[in-house]
Scaffold this motif. Structure first.
Motif, PDB file in Angstrom:
ATOM      1  N   ASP A 193      34.823  29.504  50.469  1.00 60.72           N
ATOM      2  CA  ASP A 193      35.234  30.863  50.092  1.00 60.72           C
ATOM      3  C   ASP A 193      36.199  30.793  48.899  1.00 60.72           C
ATOM      4  O   ASP A 193      36.045  31.525  47.914  1.00 60.72           O
ATOM      5  CB  ASP A 193      35.908  31.542  51.297  1.00 60.72           C
ATOM      6  N   HIS A 197      35.803  32.292  45.181  1.00 64.64           N
ATOM      7  CA  HIS A 197      36.763  33.200  44.530  1.00 64.64           C
ATOM      8  C   HIS A 197      37.047  32.745  43.105  1.00 64.64           C
ATOM      9  O   HIS A 197      37.067  33.546  42.174  1.00 64.64           O
ATOM     10  CB  HIS A 197      38.089  33.234  45.300  1.00 64.64           C
ATOM     11  N   HIS A 262      30.130  37.803  46.603  1.00 63.03           N
ATOM     12  CA  HIS A 262      30.869  38.579  47.601  1.00 63.03           C
ATOM     13  C   HIS A 262      30.199  39.907  47.910  1.00 63.03           C
ATOM     14  O   HIS A 262      30.187  40.351  49.058  1.00 63.03           O
ATOM     15  CB  HIS A 262      32.319  38.786  47.165  1.00 63.03           C
ATOM     16  N   HIS A 276      32.707  34.858  56.944  1.00 63.66           N
ATOM     17  CA  HIS A 276      32.707  35.227  55.526  1.00 63.66           C
ATOM     18  C   HIS A 276      32.410  34.046  54.587  1.00 63.66           C
ATOM     19  O   HIS A 276      31.547  34.132  53.704  1.00 63.66           O
ATOM     20  CB  HIS A 276      34.067  35.850  55.194  1.00 63.66           C
ATOM     21  N   ASN A 280      29.027  33.391  52.097  1.00 62.18           N
ATOM     22  CA  ASN A 280      29.215  33.079  50.671  1.00 62.18           C
ATOM     23  C   ASN A 280      28.495  31.783  50.317  1.00 62.18           C
ATOM     24  O   ASN A 280      27.803  31.699  49.299  1.00 62.18           O
ATOM     25  CB  ASN A 280      30.700  32.881  50.343  1.00 62.18           C
TER      26      ASN A 280
HETATM   27 FE   LIG Z   1      36.123  35.712  49.945  1.00 61.60          FE
END
Ligand SMILES: [Fe+2]
Length: 386
Positions: A193, A197, A262, A276, A280
């Protein structure tokens, strides 16, 4: 053109940074904090450790530990009630992304009332709720340094994106010690994750020179250490790099936004309860491959920052290496395909239109270097089953 950068007022970074909690409270003039966390943090003794550190300075804190993964309007209500009924002057948000996201919502609703729906994007929340001191225990979500929270409306399954300076913690205590006992699976999911980002912030249409610097440094810290922390959770050097990398990636995307990964990931999470970071990770190779033609140089920069391509490599070679690396990473970190995760293919295919609609409505795909049509989003979802 200028860019607004929003950050916590204080960052405490490094081993035992969480021990600074009383000093931070003192400097804010706060004496009645409420610790908002989850049952796991209590079970692991982390909440008690914060209470012990506070006790040394003759401070005490109540604990609210009823936050849940993927917080909902209903799940935060008892926290809101606790804040309204108590005389708390601050919140210590302790845990992974969910307790911190819950705390952000409780801070605003506890002080100003109303319903979460009233605060969702496109409204920008500028009110100052109870000050939040965020102490992350995963290297991933970056929630400790973002002005965003996501609260699900359980009646509609909508993941409501709420943002504004009102959701920004006043202080973030980034203590990698708290991640040393994190299980390998959570380490991998949250770590991917964080990498996502950084990559998405760097290729985002809203990227700026400021966010670029944070994003590139985050990739330099995360990419070489992700496998290390997955295989050896006690590797302190790698944990330290992951933790700072995750925070920098959070700063990068909070000030530049995330993008197509996302945007497409949230509907999978909402419909099939995939963690999550995992959804991703499932999407990252395919979405990157799709997006590269619109940002060849930017993705090649990512490959070089991640240390998998050299300055001598052409951009095309660097991008081939990037795709190969993202696939290899998923393999080594045992990221399941949707099928391996247990998602029913027919159910998934039946939701394609809805998921594509939700993905595009979130706004994140609009920040992608290549902006997909609904049909292209559906094609990308289908690729996860090839
Ligand atoms: Fe995230």
């Amino acid at each position: 053109m200028s860019t607004q950068i929003i950050l916590p007022r204080m960052l405490q970074v490094g081993k035992d940074a969480s021990h600074a909690t009383p000093n931070i409270l003192e400097s804010l003039g706060c004496h009645r904090p409420l610790i908002i966390t989850d049952k796991m943090m209590v079970k692991l003794g982390y909440a008690e450790k914060i209470q012990a550190v506070l006790a040394e300075q003759n401070m005490s804190a109540d604990v609210f530990d009823d936050t849940v993964p993927e917080p909902t309007v209903a799940s935060i209500q008892s926290g809101v009630n606790k804040v309204r009924e108590g005389d708390y002057d601050s919140i210590i948000a302790l845990g992974g992304g969910s307790p911190i996201d819950s705390a952000k919502a409780i801070s605003i609703l506890g002080k100003f009332g109303g319903e979460m729906r009233d605060y969702k994007f496109p409204r920008v929340v500028t009110e100052a709720g109870l000050p939040i001191i965020a102490i992350p225990t995963t290297a991933g979500t970056g929630s400790e340094v973002t002005k965003v929270t996501i609260i699900t409306d359980e009646n509609t399954d909508e993941k409501m994106l709420c943002m504004g300076v009102g959701f920004m913690p006043v202080a973030a205590l980034v203590d990698y010690n708290l991640t040393l006992s994190l299980p390998a699976r959570t380490t991998a999911d949250t770590g991917i994750d964080a990498l996502t980002h950084a990559m998405e912030a760097y290729v985002s249409k809203k990227a700026s020179l400021y966010s670029d610097g944070q994003a590139l440094e985050a990739m330099r810290l995360i990419a070489p250490n992700l496998r290390r922390v997955y295989h050896d959770g006690a590797d302190e050097t790698a944990r330290e790099a992951m933790m700072l990398g995750s925070t920098l990636a959070g700063i990068a995307f909070s000030n530049a936004s995330v993008a197509l990964v996302h945007g497409m990931s949230r509907p999978i999470g909402a419909a099939f309860h995939v963690p999550h970071g995992l959804s991703n990770a499932m999407l990252l190779p395919a979405v990157t491959e799709y997006s590269i033609p619109a940002a060849v140089q930017r993705y090649a920069d990512c490959a070089r920052a991640m240390g998998i391509a050299s300055q001598q490599d052409s951009n095309d070679t660097a991008n081939e290496k990037l795709i190969a690396e993202l696939k290899a990473l998923n393999e080594e970190l045992k990221v399941p395909t949707p099928e391996e995760f247990g998602i029913d293919r027919t159910h998934f295919m039946g939701l394609l239109d809805t998921m594509a609609e939700q993905a595009i409505a979130s706004g994140s795909p609009g920040n992608n270097p290549r902006v997909p049509s609904p049909d292209e989003v559906i094609e990308l979802y289908k690729q996860l089953w090839d």
